[in-house]
Design a protein around this motif. Structure first.
Motif, PDB file in Angstrom:
ATOM      1  N   ARG A 163       0.537  -1.314   0.547  1.00  0.00           N
ATOM      2  CA  ARG A 163      -0.042   0.083   0.515  1.00  0.00           C
ATOM      3  C   ARG A 163       1.033   1.382   0.178  1.00  0.00           C
ATOM      4  O   ARG A 163       0.422   2.219  -0.398  1.00  0.00           O
ATOM      5  CB  ARG A 163      -1.056   0.294   1.758  1.00  0.00           C
ATOM      6  N   TYR A 165       2.854   2.050   2.519  1.00  0.00           N
ATOM      7  CA  TYR A 165       2.253   3.079   4.258  1.00  0.00           C
ATOM      8  C   TYR A 165       3.552   2.643   5.323  1.00  0.00           C
ATOM      9  O   TYR A 165       3.627   2.963   6.637  1.00  0.00           O
ATOM     10  CB  TYR A 165       0.908   3.021   4.744  1.00  0.00           C
ATOM     11  N   ASN A 220      -1.623   5.574  -2.382  1.00  0.00           N
ATOM     12  CA  ASN A 220      -0.153   6.049  -2.211  1.00  0.00           C
ATOM     13  C   ASN A 220       1.096   5.349  -2.750  1.00  0.00           C
ATOM     14  O   ASN A 220       1.700   5.677  -2.380  1.00  0.00           O
ATOM     15  CB  ASN A 220      -0.451   6.105  -0.747  1.00  0.00           C
ATOM     16  N   ALA A 275       0.028   6.054   7.003  1.00  0.00           N
ATOM     17  CA  ALA A 275      -0.579   5.776   6.178  1.00  0.00           C
ATOM     18  C   ALA A 275      -1.674   7.343   6.127  1.00  0.00           C
ATOM     19  O   ALA A 275      -3.465   7.147   5.650  1.00  0.00           O
ATOM     20  CB  ALA A 275      -1.591   4.850   6.392  1.00  0.00           C
TER      21      ALA A 275
END
Length: 378
Positions: A163, A165, A220, A275
């Motif tokens: 992701r 993060y 992201n 995040a």
């Protein structure tokens, strides 16, 4: 826009959850072991990569056929219109796997598929010399099962669990895709308290926050297909804008993560900050036997340690008994635990309302679900 046959790959046991996510994006699905098929255009590729929380990758099916000899593999691969997908300078590594098939040598299958694609592209682009492969990456997989060949192109690049993060992790981190699946299986809604009493590096709590605020898990990071010449920049810009507009950053959340290890709590805080949830998730050091919570109808989700050595197993069994005792003080709360302990219910002191078989990596586990009572005032 072009219509593609697309494939969202899934860990064993998560196919139906991935299929539900694909359907929620507006596509019809067909499921097989570890695979969810659907059809869509370039916008579907962008949307699926940005939004699928529980899938591993999104691939384009370039071709499917039966082959029992290397000649058949070569000729049928070469017959496919690779120039529709791959530009002249495409960087296209080939990976492979073969199960219960006459063509069982994976390195040979990879080499033959590579050679066939090179021959096709040289002819299509009128090249006599080598292709320099200096452009965008198109990862190709040749997958053979019972002599049925499936050739696919990976649109994701790094797996969808990345992701963007995670700054650090514990010894046995839970994949983000599995963590999201655990949250989804609880049917938790963001107006209810949520606690992970074995939070480790914070993955389950962070995934819950992303679900709670409807934030696209891929917001992201980058994907290989973003750099493909025929994937227009506008397609990705539109998909990202739509994801931004769908996010509900004002949704209040009551999410807590606790762990016995203070170092992991620091890692979890750093990951939550990366995040964008530093102010929304509370992380604190605490043993499960000291569990306390406020509010009604909360959800407790955890992936307690599994343990392999005798001393560890005894400690873990004691911890599961502690869990059963302390959680019983919260009858309206629902408890969901992923565990490899086959005697979990016995140790916990209660039969699960429901169990679901899941794989955590290669470890066979059960997701034990203990549903809470309805609060008296409802």
């Amino acid at each position: 826009m072009t219509k593609f046959k697309l494939l969202a790959t899934a860990a064993m046991g998560l196919e139906s959850i991935v299929a539900d996510e694909v359907k929620a994006l507006g596509f019809e699905t067909q499921n097989e072991n570890g695979k969810v098929f659907f059809e869509g255009d370039e916008a579907a590729i962008a949307k699926a990569n940005l939004w699928l929380r529980t899938a591993d990758r999104v691939k384009i099916i370039a071709g499917e056929f039966t082959a029992t000899t290397f000649d058949e593999l070569f000729e049928q691969t070469k017959a496919l219109e690779w120039e529709k997908f791959l530009p002249v300078d495409a960087n296209f590594p080939v990976q492979g796997k073969s199960v219960k098939s006459k063509l069982y040598s994976v390195p040979d299958c990879q080499a033959i598929v590579k050679k066939a694609i090179v021959e096709r592209l040289k002819k299509a682009y009128h090249r006599n010399s080598f292709l320099d492969e200096s452009g965008a990456r198109f990862k190709i997989e040749v997958s053979i099962l019972k002599d049925k060949v499936q050739l696919s192109i990976d649109t994701s690049g790094a797996g969808l669990h990345k992701r963007g993060y995670r700054t650090g992790q514990g010894e046995a981190p839970l994949k983000e895709t599995l963590a999201a699946a655990l949250v989804k299986l609880t049917r938790w809604s963001p107006d209810r308290p949520f606690v992970d009493p074995f939070c480790g590096s914070g993955t389950i709590a962070i995934e819950a926050a992303m679900i709670g605020q409807n934030i696209a898990p891929g917001y992201n990071r980058e994907f290989d297909s973003e750099f493909w010449p025929w994937m227009k920049r506008k397609v990705w810009d539109d998909a990202r804008l739509e994801a931004e507009e769908a996010a509900d950053y004002d949704q209040p959340l009551d999410i807590t993560g606790t762990d016995i290890d203070h170092r992991l709590i620091e890692t979890a805080k750093a990951n939550a900050m990366e995040a964008g949830f530093a102010e929304l998730i509370t992380f604190k050091q605490r043993q499960v036997k000291d569990f306390t919570a406020t509010g009604e109808s909360g959800v407790i989700v955890g992936n307690p340690p599994y343990g392999e050595r005798i001393g560890e197993i005894e400690k873990i069994e004691e911890m599961i008994s502690d869990m059963g005792r302390v959680f019983s003080a919260y009858p309206t709360w629902s408890v969901y635990m992923l565990s490899a302990a086959e005697n979990f219910e016995e140790l916990y002191g209660q039969k699960a309302t429901k169990k679901r078989k899941l794989f955590n990596g290669f470890i066979k586990t059960d997701f034990y679900q203990f549903w809470g009572e309805r609060p008296k005032n409802t």
